[in-house]
Enzyme design. Structure first.
Site, PDB file in Angstrom:
ATOM      1  N   ASP A 139       0.706  -1.182   0.076  1.00  0.00           N
ATOM      2  CA  ASP A 139       0.040  -0.103  -0.210  1.00  0.00           C
ATOM      3  C   ASP A 139       0.743   1.439  -0.035  1.00  0.00           C
ATOM      4  OD1 ASP A 139      -2.691  -1.186   0.049  1.00  0.00           O
ATOM      5  OD2 ASP A 139      -2.483  -1.682   2.115  1.00  0.00           O
ATOM      6  N   ASP A 157      -6.367  -4.581  -5.916  1.00  0.00           N
ATOM      7  CA  ASP A 157      -6.071  -3.268  -5.324  1.00  0.00           C
ATOM      8  C   ASP A 157      -4.737  -2.935  -5.714  1.00  0.00           C
ATOM      9  OD1 ASP A 157      -7.694  -5.005  -3.958  1.00  0.00           O
ATOM     10  OD2 ASP A 157      -7.814  -3.702  -2.373  1.00  0.00           O
TER      11      ASP A 157
HETATM   12  N1  GLY Z   1      -7.089  -1.743  -0.627  1.00  0.00           N
HETATM   13  C1  GLY Z   1      -8.078  -2.071   0.341  1.00  0.00           C
HETATM   14  C2  GLY Z   1      -9.519  -1.629   0.061  1.00  0.00           C
HETATM   15  O1  GLY Z   1      -9.778  -1.447  -0.968  1.00  0.00           O
HETATM   16  O2  GLY Z   1     -10.262  -2.032   0.949  1.00  0.00           O
END
Ligand code: GLY
Length: 399
Positions: free
Chosen positions: A119, A178
């Protein structure tokens, strides 16, 4: 009462304020006035600036009583609050947002070196990246290039992809859809450091994701587990969606956004086609009010929570996609779809009102984990403001 008066102004202004000079009657006009909506968003966040406790913690989601749930800088969402402030600066030109944005960046000290998950792009590119984009102040550059170097360490040539998480014992090498969002940081850092390896990693990640993460109808799996010895895919499952075989709404929105930015950065037709496929199934399956349920296949629809964040992410992505595709039919189709999503969100049903904090209600973070269900969550606001900015820019271009 004040809220409804505001809302009337928003609607009336919108109905006569279409993109000036656009002769093409096929272009859908926003049902809101972007300037009034910006003013509303600024008012909401002015309240946050006024009431936020003096702490290094960062707003993540808001409780109905008007207080924020605050998290540590290591949270995956820590870049969105600074990002919201910087977007308000870009939208209003008001120095108070620049000052607030600078102060919020201080809360992210050393985060560019946090290497325990993928992230890094969300944390650093949405915060420092936004600051750089809107101020052109080169003092932000080293933080972002360091973040790119950190993200690079999570790539393994045998899998061809960047590892998402380290803490799920049931998987060897989990990669979630993601993760496509973090490629923007790598593409940027490659250009600014001259490190061609970063670009190759981003392209490899997108190629593998394109090959393995999609079903034939362009819906996406949430989690893929790769074998660390052979590089083969071990399983295709979900973590935040309803079922392994379902289309988790935010995951699909990440796919649209991620492949759109990858098409922009590479100029490759196959990535553009993937973005279009991901967008088309998302748009085809939207419910009547235009905002997705948290999972398109959730069993209790229509009695399931919505995910406004998925709508906001998709709206922002579609505005960019509308500028990358060739042919005016597709350009107008994606632009109109984005405006329709924003129209659905800019309604009393979805807009917060004080003492509620933030901009958008009704997002769902992790339904199977019983966490953040039908709440205001800050990343919905981030992408909503980004979409508003993109829409305003587009309107200026076509004036
Ligand atoms: N990347 C985590 C979410 O979208 O919840």
């Amino acid at each position: 009462m004040k809220y409804f008066t505001f809302f009337l102004i928003l609607l009336l202004a919108g109905s006569c304020a279409g993109p000036a000079g656009e002769a093409d009657s096929q272009v859908l006009k926003p049902s809101f006035d972007p300037d009034s909506l910006t003013e509303f968003a600024a008012q909401q966040y002015a309240k946050t600036l006024e009431t936020l406790p003096d702490t290094n913690r960062i707003p993540r989601n808001a409780h109905p009583d008007g207080t924020w749930n605050l998290v540590k800088k290591g949270s995956w969402v820590s870049g969105f609050y600074p990002g919201v402030l910087w977007h308000l600066y870009a939208l209003t030109g008001d120095e108070q947002w620049k000052t607030a944005g600078e102060a919020a960046l201080l809360k992210l000290d050393s985060v560019q070196f946090f290497d325990y998950d993928h992230d890094i792009g969300f944390r650093i590119f949405n915060s420092f990246g936004s600051a750089l984009r809107f101020t052109k102040d080169s003092s932000y550059v080293p933080v972002i290039t360091d973040a790119g170097r950190t993200l690079k360490t999570r790539y393994r040539p045998v899998t061809g992809v960047i590892r998402s998480w380290d803490w799920h014992d049931q998987w060897q090498y989990p990669v979630i859809i993601d993760n496509m969002m973090n490629l923007e940081l790598l593409f940027w850092a490659a250009k600014h450091t001259g490190d061609e390896e970063m670009r190759k990693i981003a392209v490899s990640h997108a190629e593998h994701t394109m090959e393995h993460h999609f079903r034939d109808d362009y819906s996406t799996y949430h989690v893929l587990d790769y074998d660390t010895l052979s590089g083969a895919v071990r399983e295709k499952v979900t973590f935040q969606g309803y079922a392994d075989s379902s289309m988790w709404a935010r995951g699909q929105a990440w796919a649209i956004y991620g492949f759109t930015l990858t098409a922009r950065e590479t100029g490759r037709e196959d990535f553009l086609k993937q973005a279009m496929g991901a967008a088309d199934i998302f748009l085809t399956k939207l419910p009547e009010d235009g905002v997705p349920y948290w999972d398109f296949d959730a069993p209790g629809i229509p009695n399931e929570p919505k995910d406004a964040s998925a709508a906001a992410i998709a709206a922002s992505a579609l505005l960019e996609l509308s500028q990358l595709v060739e042919g005016s039919d597709d350009q107008i189709r994606y632009r109109n779809a984005a405006v329709a999503l924003l129209n659905a969100l800019a309604t009393p049903e979805y807009l917060a009102r004080l003492p509620q904090q933030g901009i958008l209600l009704h997002s769902t973070g992790h339904k199977p984990g019983n966490s953040e269900i039908d709440e205001h969550i800050i990343y919905a606001d981030y992408y909503f403001l980004e979409a508003l900015l993109r829409l305003k820019d587009l309107q200026k271009q076509t004036e």
